[in-house]
Design a protein around this motif. Sequence first.
Motif, PDB file in Angstrom:
ATOM      1  N   PHE A  27      41.492  47.841  25.370  1.00 19.03           N
ATOM      2  CA  PHE A  27      40.493  47.249  26.245  1.00 19.03           C
ATOM      3  C   PHE A  27      40.398  48.081  27.513  1.00 19.03           C
ATOM      4  O   PHE A  27      41.317  48.825  27.858  1.00 19.03           O
ATOM      5  CB  PHE A  27      40.790  45.784  26.563  1.00 19.03           C
ATOM      6  CG  PHE A  27      42.021  45.540  27.385  1.00 19.03           C
ATOM      7  CD1 PHE A  27      43.278  45.531  26.797  1.00 19.03           C
ATOM      8  CD2 PHE A  27      41.932  45.291  28.744  1.00 19.03           C
ATOM      9  CE1 PHE A  27      44.419  45.283  27.540  1.00 19.03           C
ATOM     10  CE2 PHE A  27      43.063  45.046  29.506  1.00 19.03           C
ATOM     11  CZ  PHE A  27      44.309  45.042  28.899  1.00 19.03           C
ATOM     12  N   VAL A  28      39.270  47.929  28.212  1.00 18.57           N
ATOM     13  CA  VAL A  28      38.988  48.756  29.377  1.00 18.57           C
ATOM     14  C   VAL A  28      38.797  47.864  30.587  1.00 18.57           C
ATOM     15  O   VAL A  28      38.039  46.899  30.545  1.00 18.57           O
ATOM     16  CB  VAL A  28      37.713  49.602  29.136  1.00 18.57           C
ATOM     17  CG1 VAL A  28      37.397  50.439  30.360  1.00 18.57           C
ATOM     18  CG2 VAL A  28      37.896  50.482  27.907  1.00 18.57           C
ATOM     19  N   THR A  55      39.222  44.523  39.361  1.00 13.61           N
ATOM     20  CA  THR A  55      39.339  45.687  38.483  1.00 13.61           C
ATOM     21  C   THR A  55      39.005  46.996  39.192  1.00 13.61           C
ATOM     22  O   THR A  55      39.470  48.063  38.780  1.00 13.61           O
ATOM     23  CB  THR A  55      38.446  45.536  37.245  1.00 13.61           C
ATOM     24  OG1 THR A  55      37.105  45.313  37.677  1.00 13.61           O
ATOM     25  CG2 THR A  55      38.918  44.385  36.376  1.00 13.61           C
ATOM     26  N   THR A  56      38.219  46.915  40.252  1.00  9.26           N
ATOM     27  CA  THR A  56      37.931  48.126  41.009  1.00  9.26           C
ATOM     28  C   THR A  56      39.046  48.479  41.973  1.00  9.26           C
ATOM     29  O   THR A  56      39.079  49.559  42.539  1.00  9.26           O
ATOM     30  CB  THR A  56      36.641  47.954  41.824  1.00  9.26           C
ATOM     31  OG1 THR A  56      36.837  46.897  42.769  1.00  9.26           O
ATOM     32  CG2 THR A  56      35.460  47.640  40.920  1.00  9.26           C
ATOM     33  N   SER A  75      44.579  52.178  38.438  1.00  6.80           N
ATOM     34  CA  SER A  75      44.057  53.508  38.173  1.00  6.80           C
ATOM     35  C   SER A  75      43.024  53.314  37.078  1.00  6.80           C
ATOM     36  O   SER A  75      43.326  53.443  35.890  1.00  6.80           O
ATOM     37  CB  SER A  75      45.165  54.446  37.713  1.00  6.80           C
ATOM     38  OG  SER A  75      44.628  55.696  37.368  1.00  6.80           O
ATOM     39  N   ASN A  76      41.819  52.929  37.498  1.00  8.20           N
ATOM     40  CA  ASN A  76      40.830  52.483  36.525  1.00  8.20           C
ATOM     41  C   ASN A  76      40.504  53.516  35.460  1.00  8.20           C
ATOM     42  O   ASN A  76      40.331  53.186  34.307  1.00  8.20           O
ATOM     43  CB  ASN A  76      39.544  52.088  37.235  1.00  8.20           C
ATOM     44  CG  ASN A  76      39.549  50.616  37.574  1.00  8.20           C
ATOM     45  OD1 ASN A  76      39.945  49.797  36.762  1.00  8.20           O
ATOM     46  ND2 ASN A  76      39.123  50.288  38.761  1.00  8.20           N
ATOM     47  N   GLY A  77      40.442  54.723  35.827  1.00  5.57           N
ATOM     48  CA  GLY A  77      40.093  55.753  34.854  1.00  5.57           C
ATOM     49  C   GLY A  77      41.106  55.859  33.732  1.00  5.57           C
ATOM     50  O   GLY A  77      40.783  56.300  32.632  1.00  5.57           O
TER      51      GLY A  77
END
Length: 120
Positions: A27-28, A55-56, A75-77
Amino acid sequence: QVQFVESGGGLVQPGGSLGLSCIASGFVFNENVAELSWYRQVPGKEREWIANITTTGAFTWYRDSVKDRFTCSTSNGENILYLQLNDLTPEDTAVYYCKADQIVPRAELWGKGILVTVSS
């Protein structure tokens, strides 16, 4: 397969620091997750909330007892959730869990937990 896996726990002396990571797979963060959280649980006690983060990573909220000592980030990426624990005390000894609130289908995705022991 949807998984949320913690790492980084261990034994640390009082006053020390430790960094926890939670890596998401299947999942992202910025696609289907409303919010990310950390919890902890001492054996024999209820699981307690420690921190939330959007999430940001733009907004965070902390339990009073850890505020100014713990820092939650993402570290969203790379879909990784972090918790930096500083100035630890024996009362911080617990199993730490990460959680993602999935939007569709609505679900709580929990890691299996990782032990942090603060002792001299």
